[in-house]
Design a protein around this motif. Sequence first.
Motif, PDB file in Angstrom:
ATOM      1  N   ALA A   1       0.831  -1.206   0.000  1.00  0.00           N
ATOM      2  CA  ALA A   1       0.000   0.000   0.000  1.00  0.00           C
ATOM      3  C   ALA A   1       0.864   1.254   0.000  1.00  0.00           C
ATOM      4  CB  ALA A   1      -0.914   0.000   1.219  1.00  0.00           C
ATOM      5  N   PHE A   2       1.953   1.235   0.774  1.00  0.00           N
ATOM      6  CA  PHE A   2       2.789   2.427   0.939  1.00  0.00           C
ATOM      7  C   PHE A   2       3.608   2.765  -0.297  1.00  0.00           C
ATOM      8  CE2 PHE A   2       2.198   2.081   5.597  1.00  0.00           C
ATOM      9  CZ  PHE A   2       1.884   3.411   5.836  1.00  0.00           C
TER      10      PHE A   2
ATOM     11  N   ARG B   1       2.343   3.647  -2.935  1.00  0.00           N
ATOM     12  CA  ARG B   1       1.673   4.829  -3.480  1.00  0.00           C
ATOM     13  C   ARG B   1       1.256   5.712  -2.317  1.00  0.00           C
ATOM     14  NH1 ARG B   1      -2.995   2.796  -7.221  1.00  0.00           N
ATOM     15  NH2 ARG B   1      -2.647   0.740  -6.340  1.00  0.00           N
ATOM     16  N   ARG B   2       1.181   7.014  -2.567  1.00  0.00           N
ATOM     17  CA  ARG B   2       0.682   7.897  -1.515  1.00  0.00           C
ATOM     18  C   ARG B   2      -0.827   7.771  -1.478  1.00  0.00           C
ATOM     19  NH1 ARG B   2       3.505  11.081   1.751  1.00  0.00           N
ATOM     20  NH2 ARG B   2       5.698  11.235   1.185  1.00  0.00           N
ATOM     21  N   PHE B   3      -1.379   7.567  -0.314  1.00  0.00           N
ATOM     22  CA  PHE B   3      -2.837   7.557  -0.212  1.00  0.00           C
ATOM     23  C   PHE B   3      -3.218   8.415   0.981  1.00  0.00           C
ATOM     24  CE2 PHE B   3      -1.081   3.871   1.959  1.00  0.00           C
ATOM     25  CZ  PHE B   3      -1.692   3.901   3.206  1.00  0.00           C
ATOM     26  N   PHE B   4      -4.509   8.739   1.042  1.00  0.00           N
ATOM     27  CA  PHE B   4      -4.974   9.623   2.100  1.00  0.00           C
ATOM     28  C   PHE B   4      -4.686   8.991   3.463  1.00  0.00           C
ATOM     29  CE2 PHE B   4      -8.297  11.051   5.046  1.00  0.00           C
ATOM     30  CZ  PHE B   4      -8.010  12.412   5.047  1.00  0.00           C
TER      31      PHE B   4
ATOM     32  N   SER C   1      -1.667   8.241   4.555  1.00  0.00           N
ATOM     33  CA  SER C   1      -0.490   7.366   4.567  1.00  0.00           C
ATOM     34  C   SER C   1       0.582   7.869   5.533  1.00  0.00           C
ATOM     35  CB  SER C   1       0.072   7.192   3.161  1.00  0.00           C
ATOM     36  OG  SER C   1       0.547   8.418   2.654  1.00  0.00           O
TER      37      SER C   1
ATOM     38  N   LEU D   1      -0.447   7.127   9.156  1.00  0.00           N
ATOM     39  CA  LEU D   1      -0.281   5.698   9.459  1.00  0.00           C
ATOM     40  C   LEU D   1       1.194   5.358   9.632  1.00  0.00           C
ATOM     41  CD1 LEU D   1      -1.837   3.089   9.825  1.00  0.00           C
ATOM     42  CD2 LEU D   1      -1.576   2.642   7.386  1.00  0.00           C
TER      43      LEU D   1
ATOM     44  N   ILE E   1      -7.605  -0.062  -3.503  1.00  0.00           N
ATOM     45  CA  ILE E   1      -6.678  -1.130  -3.122  1.00  0.00           C
ATOM     46  C   ILE E   1      -5.680  -0.736  -2.022  1.00  0.00           C
ATOM     47  CG2 ILE E   1      -4.783  -2.568  -4.025  1.00  0.00           C
ATOM     48  CD1 ILE E   1      -6.616  -3.045  -6.460  1.00  0.00           C
ATOM     49  N   PRO E   2      -5.002   0.411  -2.138  1.00  0.00           N
ATOM     50  CA  PRO E   2      -4.061   0.758  -1.049  1.00  0.00           C
ATOM     51  C   PRO E   2      -4.746   0.813   0.312  1.00  0.00           C
ATOM     52  CG  PRO E   2      -3.815   2.278  -2.873  1.00  0.00           C
ATOM     53  CD  PRO E   2      -4.959   1.395  -3.216  1.00  0.00           C
ATOM     54  N   TYR E   3      -6.000   1.255   0.333  1.00  0.00           N
ATOM     55  CA  TYR E   3      -6.699   1.345   1.617  1.00  0.00           C
ATOM     56  C   TYR E   3      -6.962  -0.039   2.194  1.00  0.00           C
ATOM     57  CZ  TYR E   3      -7.192   6.197   0.443  1.00  0.00           C
ATOM     58  OH  TYR E   3      -6.901   7.488   0.122  1.00  0.00           O
TER      59      TYR E   3
ATOM     60  N   GLN F   1      -5.182  -2.663   1.543  1.00  0.00           N
ATOM     61  CA  GLN F   1      -3.895  -3.246   1.925  1.00  0.00           C
ATOM     62  C   GLN F   1      -3.395  -2.684   3.264  1.00  0.00           C
ATOM     63  OE1 GLN F   1      -1.893  -2.155  -1.659  1.00  0.00           O
ATOM     64  NE2 GLN F   1      -1.832  -4.243  -2.438  1.00  0.00           N
ATOM     65  N   ALA F   2      -3.688  -1.420   3.503  1.00  0.00           N
ATOM     66  CA  ALA F   2      -3.189  -0.789   4.720  1.00  0.00           C
ATOM     67  C   ALA F   2      -4.141  -0.978   5.900  1.00  0.00           C
ATOM     68  CB  ALA F   2      -2.957   0.701   4.470  1.00  0.00           C
TER      69      ALA F   2
ATOM     70  N   LEU G   1      -3.005  -1.059  14.783  1.00  0.00           N
ATOM     71  CA  LEU G   1      -2.407   0.090  15.473  1.00  0.00           C
ATOM     72  C   LEU G   1      -3.464   0.881  16.238  1.00  0.00           C
ATOM     73  CD1 LEU G   1       0.226   1.424  12.920  1.00  0.00           C
ATOM     74  CD2 LEU G   1       0.616   0.117  15.002  1.00  0.00           C
TER      75      LEU G   1
ATOM     76  N   ARG H   1      11.964   8.920   6.641  1.00  0.00           N
ATOM     77  CA  ARG H   1      11.359   8.280   5.478  1.00  0.00           C
ATOM     78  C   ARG H   1      12.330   8.260   4.293  1.00  0.00           C
ATOM     79  NH1 ARG H   1       5.020   8.172   4.181  1.00  0.00           N
ATOM     80  NH2 ARG H   1       5.137   7.149   2.178  1.00  0.00           N
TER      81      ARG H   1
END
Lengths: 276, 286
Positions: free
Chosen positions: A96-97, A99-102, A104, A107, B7-9, B11-12, B19, B281
């Motif tokens: 997921a990381f 790509r930048r997502f809302f 991120s 988190l 999808i990223p949501y 996955q995360a 957490l 980062r």
Amino acid sequence: MHKHQKRPWTFYVLATLFTLFVIFLYGPMISIFILSFQGPTGGLVFPLTDPGFHWFGALFGQARTGDVGGAFGRTLPLALAVMVATVVISVAAGLAFRRRFFGSSVLFYTALASLIMPGLVLSIGILVAFQFLGLPTRWYSSAFGAHLSWTLPFGLLIMFAVLSRLDPAYEEAAYDLGATRWQTLTQVVVPIVLPGIIAVSLFGFTLSYDEFPRSWLTTGPQNTLPIEIYTMTTTVTSPALYALGTVTTIISFLAIGLALGSIGYIQHRRRNKKSF
Amino acid sequence: MKSRNLIPYLQAAPLAIVLFLFLAAPLALVLVVSVFRNKLFVGLVPAFTFENYFSILTNAVNYQLYLSTLKFTVIVLAVTMVLGFWIAYFLVFHVRSLLIAIGLFLVCTVPFWTSNIIRMISWKPLLGREGLVNTALINSGVIDQPILWLLFSDFTVVLSYVHLFTLFMIVPIFNSMARIDKSLVEAAVDAGASRWKVIWNVIVPLCKTGIGLGSVFVVTLVMSDFFVVAVMSGGLSGSVSSGVFFDLGILNYPRAAANSIVLLAIVVLIAAGILRVVDVRKELTG
């Protein structure tokens, strides 16, 4: 090219420092391995008298040393469950990381905060949370979650490092050849990042297996091994404690050996394949 | 097309849920409980009071605990930083074979994956009154009375911290140092810089991130420790966390919670202070 150059004098100074550091690191550990073979009449310090396996037997035999067998029976399944969960969650989040997502950043920094959160504070929080919800604390529920909050940041950091080096061209090629997302993940991405996944497993297993502060208030009535050991340091004054230390360390070393060995094997095979 | 953006949501999500449940929510509850009242034989009584914080801030013993924790933190930070830097330097710039360097690096990191309690206890047969060190020193005639401060003293606590936490300094420093382009060092040497000038003006600035990250780890680990200080000082020293531990022992959860919040605030301030100078980062992905 600089193979024939003379080594600078700092090499010898620092090599000595390094050697001393390694002795400092492993020396005490080795001394308790030796002392765990102390005979029945032997004490907590050297010399070793009448060496044998007496204290290993005493460890699982007598009630005096507490429920060591039971503690093993809880700590190992817990560590394995934490390991599997850490791998699945970290790999998914790592993907997921990319790509930048809302959210991120939030988190990511929350995960990092978990790394510097004092274990005892987290332990109190989870205990109070479970009491608040009317749930009992158990090694398989509250302690499982407590351990995950410690292993996941490590898992995430490793996946970050590994996935940032993964060339997206491999996945694009797989898509172009008609692979589905799932096929691309399981047959392209996972095999490439496998060494990283093994490293995440190693962290997941060993960090849970040895965790003490986060387990302190979260394991409930049935202890895990680190808590059992901590209790033993105040109640047991025999080499049985050293024997237990030796047994747990051997298990840790087996896990480390297995993980590093398989990573080494995979890298070796890859190097050989590339050569033709 | 829309579903791909979800999808990223998905996955995360598992990470976010864990957490939230096992970090954010418990922490929020600690904050809530810290303003509760503790009643003998009853336990937690919901309230909104600052008396727990007041009790902490007006207690002279607490200041002593903070001072003692600060002392340990500064000493351990200094020792691990110097050791960590030179060991990483040795591995990166003095070991010529990469394979051997990685092997030696792993030798330094393997203890991280073993039990801290066992590693700590293993000093006992060496440092005690009849331990290996005292016996050896007496037998060789250097001393005629055993040195008592080897075990159960501030010395033992610092020794154990250095033993347990140096690798948290070695790993991040090694990580930044290994990425330094060797041609930079060669350029500095060609330009006439001495070995020390190269280290101080080229290598140290380039591993600032590693040193910063290592410091965050060491500071947090020392400040949140309660069992090394309890076991290895023989009960003679304490730390902020042992104050929390004591409150938990007498079931005073509100004061333990307030103490935790104060501790956490200090840890976060120090970590944020250090991390202001370094971009984590970037270090991880770059």
